[in-house]
Motif scaffolding. Structure first.
Motif, PDB file in Angstrom:
ATOM      1  N   SER A   1       0.858  -1.188   0.000  1.00  0.00           N
ATOM      2  CA  SER A   1       0.000   0.000   0.000  1.00  0.00           C
ATOM      3  C   SER A   1       0.890   1.233   0.000  1.00  0.00           C
ATOM      4  CB  SER A   1      -0.887   0.034   1.246  1.00  0.00           C
ATOM      5  OG  SER A   1      -1.890  -0.943   1.181  1.00  0.00           O
ATOM      6  N   GLN A   2       0.585   2.165  -0.895  1.00  0.00           N
ATOM      7  CA  GLN A   2       1.348   3.406  -0.982  1.00  0.00           C
ATOM      8  C   GLN A   2       0.399   4.583  -0.835  1.00  0.00           C
ATOM      9  OE1 GLN A   2       3.021   2.690  -4.873  1.00  0.00           O
ATOM     10  NE2 GLN A   2       4.955   2.054  -3.957  1.00  0.00           N
ATOM     11  N   TYR A   3       0.778   5.496   0.068  1.00  0.00           N
ATOM     12  CA  TYR A   3      -0.018   6.687   0.346  1.00  0.00           C
ATOM     13  C   TYR A   3       0.719   7.891  -0.211  1.00  0.00           C
ATOM     14  CZ  TYR A   3      -2.502   3.501   3.332  1.00  0.00           C
ATOM     15  OH  TYR A   3      -3.230   2.436   3.784  1.00  0.00           O
ATOM     16  N   GLY A   4       0.088   8.598  -1.131  1.00  0.00           N
ATOM     17  CA  GLY A   4       0.721   9.744  -1.759  1.00  0.00           C
ATOM     18  C   GLY A   4       0.165  11.057  -1.247  1.00  0.00           C
ATOM     19  N   SER A   5       0.710  12.127  -1.777  1.00  0.00           N
ATOM     20  CA  SER A   5       0.240  13.450  -1.398  1.00  0.00           C
ATOM     21  C   SER A   5      -1.139  13.694  -2.003  1.00  0.00           C
ATOM     22  CB  SER A   5       1.231  14.517  -1.855  1.00  0.00           C
ATOM     23  OG  SER A   5       1.352  14.487  -3.262  1.00  0.00           O
ATOM     24  N   GLY A   6      -1.886  14.569  -1.377  1.00  0.00           N
ATOM     25  CA  GLY A   6      -3.211  14.921  -1.883  1.00  0.00           C
ATOM     26  C   GLY A   6      -4.212  13.790  -1.831  1.00  0.00           C
ATOM     27  N   GLY A   7      -3.945  12.751  -1.023  1.00  0.00           N
ATOM     28  CA  GLY A   7      -4.885  11.647  -0.882  1.00  0.00           C
ATOM     29  C   GLY A   7      -4.730  10.548  -1.922  1.00  0.00           C
ATOM     30  N   ALA A   8      -3.685  10.581  -2.735  1.00  0.00           N
ATOM     31  CA  ALA A   8      -3.473   9.529  -3.735  1.00  0.00           C
ATOM     32  C   ALA A   8      -3.135   8.211  -3.049  1.00  0.00           C
ATOM     33  CB  ALA A   8      -2.343   9.921  -4.682  1.00  0.00           C
ATOM     34  N   TYR A   9      -3.642   7.105  -3.609  1.00  0.00           N
ATOM     35  CA  TYR A   9      -3.415   5.783  -3.039  1.00  0.00           C
ATOM     36  C   TYR A   9      -3.174   4.783  -4.155  1.00  0.00           C
ATOM     37  CZ  TYR A   9      -4.178   1.376  -0.625  1.00  0.00           C
ATOM     38  OH  TYR A   9      -4.014   0.111  -0.119  1.00  0.00           O
ATOM     39  N   ALA A  10      -2.307   3.802  -3.887  1.00  0.00           N
ATOM     40  CA  ALA A  10      -2.075   2.699  -4.819  1.00  0.00           C
ATOM     41  C   ALA A  10      -1.805   1.435  -4.024  1.00  0.00           C
ATOM     42  CB  ALA A  10      -0.888   2.997  -5.724  1.00  0.00           C
ATOM     43  N   TYR A  11      -2.420   0.327  -4.462  1.00  0.00           N
ATOM     44  CA  TYR A  11      -2.111  -0.980  -3.880  1.00  0.00           C
ATOM     45  C   TYR A  11      -1.539  -1.825  -5.008  1.00  0.00           C
ATOM     46  CZ  TYR A  11      -2.182  -5.442  -1.610  1.00  0.00           C
ATOM     47  OH  TYR A  11      -1.777  -6.634  -1.071  1.00  0.00           O
ATOM     48  N   THR A  12      -0.288  -2.262  -4.839  1.00  0.00           N
ATOM     49  CA  THR A  12       0.375  -3.086  -5.838  1.00  0.00           C
ATOM     50  C   THR A  12       0.381  -4.519  -5.352  1.00  0.00           C
ATOM     51  OG1 THR A  12       1.739  -1.215  -6.501  1.00  0.00           O
ATOM     52  CG2 THR A  12       2.494  -3.412  -7.168  1.00  0.00           C
ATOM     53  N   TYR A  13      -0.160  -5.402  -6.174  1.00  0.00           N
ATOM     54  CA  TYR A  13      -0.216  -6.828  -5.860  1.00  0.00           C
ATOM     55  C   TYR A  13       1.129  -7.487  -6.098  1.00  0.00           C
ATOM     56  CZ  TYR A  13      -5.255  -6.180  -6.116  1.00  0.00           C
ATOM     57  OH  TYR A  13      -6.539  -5.744  -5.909  1.00  0.00           O
ATOM     58  N   SER A  14       1.391  -8.540  -5.343  1.00  0.00           N
ATOM     59  CA  SER A  14       2.595  -9.331  -5.583  1.00  0.00           C
ATOM     60  C   SER A  14       2.425 -10.090  -6.899  1.00  0.00           C
ATOM     61  CB  SER A  14       2.800 -10.326  -4.446  1.00  0.00           C
ATOM     62  OG  SER A  14       1.773 -11.307  -4.467  1.00  0.00           O
ATOM     63  N   ALA A  15       3.529 -10.547  -7.469  1.00  0.00           N
ATOM     64  CA  ALA A  15       3.473 -11.342  -8.698  1.00  0.00           C
ATOM     65  C   ALA A  15       2.638 -12.602  -8.482  1.00  0.00           C
ATOM     66  CB  ALA A  15       4.880 -11.694  -9.155  1.00  0.00           C
TER      67      ALA A  15
ATOM     68  N   GLY B   1      -6.430   4.672  -6.436  1.00  0.00           N
ATOM     69  CA  GLY B   1      -7.565   5.302  -5.791  1.00  0.00           C
ATOM     70  C   GLY B   1      -7.149   6.504  -4.981  1.00  0.00           C
ATOM     71  N   THR B   2      -8.044   6.920  -4.111  1.00  0.00           N
ATOM     72  CA  THR B   2      -7.770   8.021  -3.190  1.00  0.00           C
ATOM     73  C   THR B   2      -8.131   7.557  -1.781  1.00  0.00           C
ATOM     74  OG1 THR B   2      -9.976   8.962  -3.516  1.00  0.00           O
ATOM     75  CG2 THR B   2      -8.198   9.834  -4.898  1.00  0.00           C
ATOM     76  N   TYR B   3      -7.464   8.153  -0.798  1.00  0.00           N
ATOM     77  CA  TYR B   3      -7.762   7.790   0.586  1.00  0.00           C
ATOM     78  C   TYR B   3      -8.110   9.034   1.381  1.00  0.00           C
ATOM     79  CZ  TYR B   3      -3.298   9.562   2.382  1.00  0.00           C
ATOM     80  OH  TYR B   3      -2.256  10.375   2.745  1.00  0.00           O
ATOM     81  N   ARG B   4      -8.814   8.778   2.474  1.00  0.00           N
ATOM     82  CA  ARG B   4      -9.149   9.832   3.428  1.00  0.00           C
ATOM     83  C   ARG B   4      -9.130   9.226   4.820  1.00  0.00           C
ATOM     84  NH1 ARG B   4     -13.509   7.638   1.530  1.00  0.00           N
ATOM     85  NH2 ARG B   4     -15.373   7.287   2.757  1.00  0.00           N
ATOM     86  N   ILE B   5      -8.884  10.052   5.798  1.00  0.00           N
ATOM     87  CA  ILE B   5      -8.865   9.602   7.188  1.00  0.00           C
ATOM     88  C   ILE B   5     -10.237   9.867   7.783  1.00  0.00           C
ATOM     89  CG2 ILE B   5      -7.801   9.909   9.451  1.00  0.00           C
ATOM     90  CD1 ILE B   5      -5.280  10.917   7.853  1.00  0.00           C
ATOM     91  N   ALA B   6     -10.889   8.809   8.247  1.00  0.00           N
ATOM     92  CA  ALA B   6     -12.220   8.930   8.838  1.00  0.00           C
ATOM     93  C   ALA B   6     -12.110   9.422  10.275  1.00  0.00           C
ATOM     94  CB  ALA B   6     -12.932   7.575   8.792  1.00  0.00           C
ATOM     95  N   GLY B   7     -13.219   9.856  10.838  1.00  0.00           N
ATOM     96  CA  GLY B   7     -13.252  10.383  12.188  1.00  0.00           C
ATOM     97  C   GLY B   7     -12.810   9.405  13.257  1.00  0.00           C
ATOM     98  N   ASP B   8     -12.943   8.090  12.982  1.00  0.00           N
ATOM     99  CA  ASP B   8     -12.536   7.090  13.969  1.00  0.00           C
ATOM    100  C   ASP B   8     -11.075   6.679  13.815  1.00  0.00           C
ATOM    101  OD1 ASP B   8     -12.599   5.537  11.679  1.00  0.00           O
ATOM    102  OD2 ASP B   8     -13.952   4.026  12.498  1.00  0.00           O
ATOM    103  N   GLY B   9     -10.336   7.348  12.912  1.00  0.00           N
ATOM    104  CA  GLY B   9      -8.925   7.036  12.708  1.00  0.00           C
ATOM    105  C   GLY B   9      -8.673   5.973  11.660  1.00  0.00           C
ATOM    106  N   SER B  10      -9.729   5.433  11.072  1.00  0.00           N
ATOM    107  CA  SER B  10      -9.526   4.459  10.004  1.00  0.00           C
ATOM    108  C   SER B  10      -9.192   5.193   8.710  1.00  0.00           C
ATOM    109  CB  SER B  10     -10.765   3.587   9.820  1.00  0.00           C
ATOM    110  OG  SER B  10     -11.885   4.351   9.437  1.00  0.00           O
ATOM    111  N   ILE B  11      -8.650   4.448   7.778  1.00  0.00           N
ATOM    112  CA  ILE B  11      -8.273   4.998   6.477  1.00  0.00           C
ATOM    113  C   ILE B  11      -9.200   4.383   5.441  1.00  0.00           C
ATOM    114  CG2 ILE B  11      -6.436   5.195   4.776  1.00  0.00           C
ATOM    115  CD1 ILE B  11      -4.518   4.795   7.245  1.00  0.00           C
ATOM    116  N   CYS B  12      -9.972   5.225   4.778  1.00  0.00           N
ATOM    117  CA  CYS B  12     -10.931   4.759   3.787  1.00  0.00           C
ATOM    118  C   CYS B  12     -10.385   5.048   2.394  1.00  0.00           C
ATOM    119  CB  CYS B  12     -12.277   5.439   3.982  1.00  0.00           C
ATOM    120  SG  CYS B  12     -13.023   5.040   5.588  1.00  0.00           S
ATOM    121  N   VAL B  13     -10.439   4.015   1.544  1.00  0.00           N
ATOM    122  CA  VAL B  13      -9.926   4.116   0.189  1.00  0.00           C
ATOM    123  C   VAL B  13     -11.085   3.964  -0.793  1.00  0.00           C
ATOM    124  CG1 VAL B  13      -8.395   3.085  -1.530  1.00  0.00           C
ATOM    125  CG2 VAL B  13      -7.690   3.153   0.867  1.00  0.00           C
TER     126      VAL B  13
END
Length: 114
Positions: A47-61, A70-82
């Protein structure tokens, strides 16, 4: 199961995460420091978290390779929603447990970070 396929409709309300003894959710400062960080999992995915909420999940071979964007945001409960560009979404909670960092899905699945 690759993390990407853990489809979630929204964040679990605070207190409803399936925490184990010793689990300490990431502090606000750690969540705010996500841009530029990546987390590699034991299945080889990353999982890679970029600036401005950018997100990428790279699968293994072994899991077919490729990257889900995708994009991510931090929810009020501290979870990360993608929100993925293909319309799927999920929320996860990062915790410390001893010296280990673990990603917990809303279903209670636990994915330790390498």
């Amino acid at each position: 199961m690759p993390l990407f396929f853990c489809l979630m409709a929204g964040g679990a309300p605070a207190g409803e995460w399936r925490l184990h003894a010793g689990d300490i959710p990431f502090a606000q400062e750690e969540l705010e420091a996500l841009p530029g960080q990546s987390f590699r999992f034991f299945d080889g995915g990353e999982s890679q978290y970029g600036s401005g909420g950018a997100y990428a999940y790279t699968y293994s071979a072994e899991n077919g390779g490729g990257t889900a964007w995708g994009t991510y945001r931090i929810a009020g409960d501290g979870s990360i929603c993608v929100d993925f560009t293909n319309g799927f979404g999920r929320c996860d909670l990062y915790v410390h447990n001893g010296s280990r960092v673990i990603l917990i899905t809303e279903k209670g699945e636990r994915f330790p970070v390498r």
